[in-house]
Design a protein around this motif. Structure first.
Motif: not given
Length: 294
Positions: A139-143, A149-152, A155-158, A176-178
């Motif tokens: 559940k936490e990994r999916t979150r 996946q929805h970062v617009n 920035n450094k924070y993300y 995918k995230i990379s």
């Protein structure tokens, strides 16, 4: 933007930490006096000017707001937590790390705050590094994956949040995230070396982790990374990309000579970066070991 919150004071703190004067930051935007008034909570600042001032600090608006939304009390609590994590990690205290992780996960479940989840993931990553066990629930990994996946704007924070919990994600998610981070590089000016460096380092760390799991996915991600033009001032990152390309090529054909890798590590040693050269050699050894196991 009114100073009902402590935005001016937070801006001042960031500016001073970066060693920039009022005049340097304000030049061409507003007067140093106006900036000083805002920083000290005695005036207002137009939104457009805030954005321009933040650009001088190489910081995105959403990153700044993310910093500003936590009070000093919150920041003190976070620092205290991270000190406990660092102490447990340095002592290889897996029991204490698991305890801290589970407590922070419960904190996130109660608050549903993104930062609380990132903190929990950081502790879980430390625990996994020591024990080899991933205690993160599906559940936490999916979150976590959903957030990334929805970062617009990456920035450094993300980017740092991603870097702190790469190992908790599966190979497909990491890839995918990379790629999202690499796509975000297209929007970053070539003179923003800090942002480019943070982004490329995060992706290269993802490549290194993927080399331990799936060399084909690692090679695909490395190919996408190498297509991005690295500024001359970040030549070190280009060298690391070349080194990892050679590692991937060797995994595909172990009769391939390692002369290029040796030359690159020799250059590092010549420049005085012996520890980094040893780190690269260890990455090669670990990748070969995992390749034989697979």
């Amino acid at each position: 933007m009114e100073t009902v919150d402590n935005y001016g004071a937070i801006f001042k703190n960031i500016r001073e930490k970066r060693g920039l004067s009022l005049t340097q930051v304000a030049r061409g935007i507003i007067s140093p006096a106006t900036l000083s008034i805002w920083e000290n909570g005695k005036g207002e600042m137009y939104f457009g000017n805030v954005v321009s001032l933040l650009q001088r600090l190489n910081i995105y608006l959403d990153e700044f707001i993310s910093i500003a939304q936590y009070s000093r009390k919150d920041n003190a609590a976070i620092r205290a937590l991270l000190e406990q994590v660092q102490k447990a990690y340095s002592e290889d205290n897996a029991v204490r790390l698991e305890e801290l992780a589970q407590r922070q996960i419960r904190c996130y479940q109660s608050s549903n705050k993104e930062l609380d989840l990132f903190l929990a993931m950081t502790i879980c990553s430390c625990y996994e590094d020591i024990t080899g066990k991933n205690i993160l629930s599906d559940k936490e990994r999916t979150r976590l994956d959903h957030i990334f996946q929805h970062v617009n704007v990456w920035n450094k924070y993300y980017i740092r949040a991603f870097g702190n919990c790469i190992t908790l994600l599966n190979s497909s998610e990491i890839f995918k995230i990379s790629v999202q981070i690499l796509n975000g590089l297209k929007e970053i000016p070539q003179d923003n070396l800090t942002q480019i460096s943070e982004s490329v380092k995060a992706v290269l760390n993802a490549v290194i982790i993927l080399l331990q799991r799936d060399a084909k996915i690692a090679a695909a991600l490395l190919e996408k990374t190498s297509s991005f033009k690295i500024p001359v001032d970040l030549l070190y990152l280009k060298m690391q990309i070349l080194f990892l390309q050679e590692v991937v090529a060797y995994l595909q054909n172990d009769s391939r000579p390692v002369t290029t890798m040796e030359k690159l590590t020799d250059i590092l040693c010549l420049l005085g970066y012996n520890d980094e050269a040893n780190k690269w050699c260890q990455i090669f050894k670990n990748s070969i070991q995992k390749g034989h196991e697979q």
